[in-house]
Motif scaffolding. Structure first.
Motif, PDB file in Angstrom:
ATOM      1  N   UNK A 132       0.865  -1.170   0.000  1.00 41.52           N
ATOM      2  CA  UNK A 132       0.000   0.000   0.000  1.00 41.52           C
ATOM      3  C   UNK A 132       0.906   1.225   0.000  1.00 41.52           C
ATOM      4  N   UNK A 133       0.548   2.204  -0.815  1.00 41.01           N
ATOM      5  CA  UNK A 133       1.356   3.427  -0.911  1.00 41.01           C
ATOM      6  C   UNK A 133       0.429   4.635  -0.944  1.00 41.01           C
ATOM      7  N   UNK A 134       0.744   5.612  -0.125  1.00 45.80           N
ATOM      8  CA  UNK A 134      -0.002   6.874  -0.069  1.00 45.80           C
ATOM      9  C   UNK A 134       0.896   7.965  -0.621  1.00 45.80           C
ATOM     10  N   UNK A 135       0.386   8.725  -1.596  1.00 43.18           N
ATOM     11  CA  UNK A 135       1.139   9.845  -2.164  1.00 43.18           C
ATOM     12  C   UNK A 135       0.237  11.064  -2.265  1.00 43.18           C
ATOM     13  N   UNK A 136       0.839  12.227  -2.117  1.00 40.75           N
ATOM     14  CA  UNK A 136       0.118  13.495  -2.118  1.00 40.75           C
ATOM     15  C   UNK A 136      -0.165  13.934  -3.551  1.00 40.75           C
ATOM     16  N   UNK A 137      -1.410  14.217  -3.857  1.00 42.21           N
ATOM     17  CA  UNK A 137      -1.809  14.752  -5.169  1.00 42.21           C
ATOM     18  C   UNK A 137      -2.028  16.258  -5.113  1.00 42.21           C
ATOM     19  N   UNK A 138      -1.988  16.838  -3.918  1.00 37.84           N
ATOM     20  CA  UNK A 138      -2.192  18.271  -3.761  1.00 37.84           C
ATOM     21  C   UNK A 138      -3.654  18.662  -3.908  1.00 37.84           C
ATOM     22  N   UNK A 139      -3.849  19.932  -4.233  1.00 37.36           N
ATOM     23  CA  UNK A 139      -5.205  20.470  -4.385  1.00 37.36           C
ATOM     24  C   UNK A 139      -5.797  19.980  -5.692  1.00 37.36           C
ATOM     25  N   UNK A 140      -7.083  19.618  -5.664  1.00 33.33           N
ATOM     26  CA  UNK A 140      -7.784  19.156  -6.878  1.00 33.33           C
ATOM     27  C   UNK A 140      -9.116  19.833  -6.966  1.00 33.33           C
TER      28      UNK A 140
END
Length: 140
Positions: A132-140
């Motif tokens: 499992x990997x969590x990554x930041x996509x920022x504002x959407x």
């Protein structure tokens, strides 16, 4: 609103950070990104996968906590009564461990890919631990 990608094996989900309801938990988790580990199927919590974090100290207390996550909710149990852990509900769930019912801070909600949650859960159940990997996509 800020979003994270959650990749579990071959499944991808987009989740909204619950920054108004759980600001301290969201801020602490963002400091950990990118975060990866293995997700295993929950033993007591029903239709959920979890990421055991052992004695990891988050410095958090309860905030927006629940024992009954909805499908697509991600909780962070800050430790104490049981080990620190992340719980990712893919269906009906009641957060628990061998010491009894637990509560976790609801800090992420899946907003894209919910139709694949059951497939992800069944994969972890029948094929075993998945990255499992969590990554930041920022504002959407």
């Amino acid at each position: 609103m800020r979003h994270l990608a959650i990749d579990v094996g071959t499944h991808r989900f987009i989740a909204r950070l619950e920054e108004e309801a759980a600001p301290r938990t969201c801020a602490a988790f963002l400091e950990m990104l990118p975060f990866s580990n293995q997700a295993i199927h929950s033993r007591w919590s029903g239709e959920a996968v979890w990421v055991p974090l052992g004695d990891f100290q988050t410095g958090l207390d309860y905030e927006n906590h629940t024992s009954h996550p909805s499908r697509g909710d991600v909780l962070l149990h800050p430790g104490g009564l049981s080990e620190t852990e992340i719980l990712f509900a893919y269906g009906s769930s009641r957060f628990a461990s061998k010491v009894g019912q637990l509560a976790g801070n609801h800090f992420l909600t899946v907003v894209e890919g919910a139709d694949k949650l059951m497939d992800m859960g069944r994969t972890v159940l029948w094929k075993g631990a998945q990255w499992i990997r969590f990554t930041d996509l920022g504002e959407r």
